[in-house]
Write an enzyme that holds these catalytic residues in place. Structure first.
Site, PDB file in Angstrom:
ATOM      1  CB  SER A 268      29.251   1.497 -25.131  1.00 20.84           C
ATOM      2  OG  SER A 268      28.860   0.286 -25.698  1.00 20.84           O
TER       3      SER A 268
ATOM      4  CG  HIS B 294      19.446  -0.729 -24.599  1.00 23.19           C
ATOM      5  ND1 HIS B 294      19.826  -1.560 -25.641  1.00 23.19           N
ATOM      6  CD2 HIS B 294      20.457  -0.748 -23.716  1.00 23.19           C
ATOM      7  CE1 HIS B 294      21.036  -2.044 -25.370  1.00 23.19           C
ATOM      8  NE2 HIS B 294      21.439  -1.574 -24.209  1.00 23.19           N
TER       9      HIS B 294
ATOM     10  NE  ARG C  82      34.389  -0.167 -22.556  1.00 20.54           N
ATOM     11  CZ  ARG C  82      33.051  -0.175 -22.557  1.00 20.54           C
ATOM     12  NH1 ARG C  82      32.376   0.067 -23.656  1.00 20.54           N
ATOM     13  NH2 ARG C  82      32.395  -0.428 -21.450  1.00 20.54           N
TER      14      ARG C  82
ATOM     15  CE  LYS D  56      25.688  -0.865 -28.160  1.00 23.47           C
ATOM     16  NZ  LYS D  56      26.818  -1.530 -27.556  1.00 23.47           N
TER      17      LYS D  56
ATOM     18  CG  ASP E 144      29.780   0.501 -29.056  1.00 16.65           C
ATOM     19  OD1 ASP E 144      30.307   0.801 -27.971  1.00 16.65           O
ATOM     20  OD2 ASP E 144      29.016  -0.468 -29.196  1.00 16.65           O
TER      21      ASP E 144
HETATM   22  N1  URA Z   1      26.372  -2.775 -23.064  1.00 17.59           N
HETATM   23  C1  URA Z   1      26.880  -2.050 -24.088  1.00 17.59           C
HETATM   24  O1  URA Z   1      26.282  -1.949 -25.148  1.00 17.59           O
HETATM   25  N2  URA Z   1      28.075  -1.435 -23.899  1.00 17.59           N
HETATM   26  C2  URA Z   1      28.763  -1.520 -22.763  1.00 17.59           C
HETATM   27  O2  URA Z   1      29.817  -0.928 -22.661  1.00 17.59           O
HETATM   28  C3  URA Z   1      28.234  -2.283 -21.718  1.00 17.59           C
HETATM   29  C4  URA Z   1      27.018  -2.881 -21.894  1.00 17.59           C
END
Ligand code: URA
Length: 433
Positions: free
Chosen positions: A182, A81, A167, A186, A160
């Site tokens: 966050s 990622h 946010r 995922k 999320d």
């Molecule tokens: N990427 C994400 O998936 N979450 C965040 O909070 C910031 C960047």
């Protein structure tokens, strides 16, 4: 337990229990907690932070708020990622390499908002490529040919999604505990057993300086460890675009070029670093130098390119585009950006380059926007390159003349020159385990 007590506790900088965190995440996701109460708690977290145990509990509560993919039948799945970059085509190059080395390459990617589309948008610029396949087919593809790249069709980490959107509206994105949880929620929901994270640093990234990037990395590694998912972070320079293209089909073409052995130095370094650590985590070799050589070998002998072709064919894509990238449809206008100045490129305003590509139509501002796969930017000159007045800094690919011409001027403004020699920047800024 009620939400007022939880807000008050974090407002007063006290530690939240796992039950309190789960109560908030579950009840906000199902609509029992209002946006204004959630906003108050998120702001308190933003200001007072969370310790590693709280962050891990928050991550797991978000990961378990929806479907959780189980990929255990595929063996050790190592996910990768990136925290985001301009011109980021690394997944398209790296996953076929990984698969060609016998490591299961099963990745769900997003479309993403921002400067260009996500990996899925990029893949969809290959005519016929189907990103919207069933989970069973995704798993069977990996069993049969070792690789599948698909869109995020499952309801992964819905908490999320909701908290991230909130946010965004209350100026609480730039918080290390919130970003770390966050991202990791995922990754955990997507079934990764081990995780290699590219943490980007610089003007085109969330983390603007190396200290914050280190903190974010250490936080994500400790969440990974507490959640039983070994995690490694690789810090990369994001003060200039990755490689030489920004835009969806332009990046696919660059990825194909890379798999044919023609890689920009930065792309090569990122691929070799991420790839060699993915091999290590997958149990395919502890010696990083040897792993790097194996990756280079599979590029040279075209095994990685052939794996990419197999992937495209298996998901319905037209492989003739991979054999002949001139078949990709071009934008209406391809306009050179000619330098008016001479010198060494000292800096590039990477974030602004991202915005230019987005305004050309390569990225989305709202979720429902369409992207234009043809448009974007080709970069000829990067930091440390010598430029003479009259040289071509790059090309704007636009479907609209006026936006194209405006983008030419804007791209020129993104370059800063020096009369003195400027060294080429390092691409890998650190590895944190
Ligand atoms: N990427 C994400 O998936 N979450 C965040 O909070 C910031 C960047």
């Amino acid at each position: 337990m009620n939400i007022l007590e939880i807000i008050a506790k974090k407002r007063d900088n006290r530690e939240l229990t796992n039950d309190e965190i789960k109560f908030f995440v579950d009840n906000y996701t199902n609509g029992n907690i209002t946006d204004y109460q959630a906003a108050a708690l998120i702001m308190a977290i933003y200001i007072n932070g969370m310790n590693y145990q709280e962050i891990t509990n928050f991550t797991l509560a978000m990961a378990n708020s929806g479907e959780v993919l189980n990929l255990s039948e595929l063996g050790t799945v190592v996910d990768k990622h990136s925290t985001g970059g301009i011109g980021d085509k690394i997944t398209l190059i790296l996953m076929p390499i990984i698969a060609s080395l016998g490591i299961p390459a099963a990745k769900m990617s997003g479309r993403g908002l921002g400067f260009t589309g996500g990996t899925i948008d990029k893949l969809e610029s290959i005519p016929g490529y189907n990103t919207n396949i069933k989970i069973d087919d995704f798993i069977n593809n990996v069993k049969n040919i070792g690789i599948s790249l698909m869109g995020q069709t499952l309801n992964l980490a819905p908490a999320d999604k909701k908290i991230y959107a909130l946010r965004d509206t209350i100026s609480c994105v730039e918080s290390i505990p919130l970003i770390a949880s966050s991202i990791m929620s995922k990754k955990i929901a997507a079934g990764a057993e081990k995780i290699v994270l590219e943490v980007t640093v610089g003007s085109g990234a969330f983390m603007k300086n190396i200290e914050d990037a280190r903190k974010l990395s250490e936080t994500m590694i400790s969440i990974g460890n507490l959640a039983g998912k070994e995690t490694i972070c690789i810090l990369t320079n994001m003060n200039e675009p990755i490689g030489y293209s920004i835009g969806n089909s332009l990046e696919v073409m660059e990825a194909i070029d890379a798999l044919n052995g023609n890689m920009n130095e930065d792309v090569k370094e990122i691929i070799l670093s991420l790839g060699s650590y993915m091999m290590k985590l997958a149990g395919k070799g502890d010696n990083i130098d040897e792993n790097r050589n194996k990756i280079l070998e599979n590029i040279e002998n075209k095994k990685a390119l052939n794996k990419f072709k197999e992937l495209v064919k298996n998901q319905g894509g037209d492989v003739s585009y991979i054999d002949d990238t001139s078949k990709f449809e071009k934008s209406k206008y391809i306009i050179p950006v000619i330098s008016e100045l001479s010198g060494y490129v000292k800096a590039m305003d990477n974030e602004n380059i991202g915005y230019i590509s987005s305004r050309l139509g390569a990225g989305r501002i709202n979720k429902e926007d369409n992207i234009n796969s043809r448009v974007g930017i080709i970069i000829n000159k990067k930091v440390g390159d010598e430029v003479k007045a009259g040289d071509i800094l790059g090309y704007i690919h636009s479907d609209e003349y006026d936006i194209g011409i405006k983008s030419v001027q804007e791209l020129r403004m993104c370059y800063e020159f020096s009369d003195e020699y400027i060294e080429k920047p390092k691409h890998i800024l650190g590895i944190i385990k």
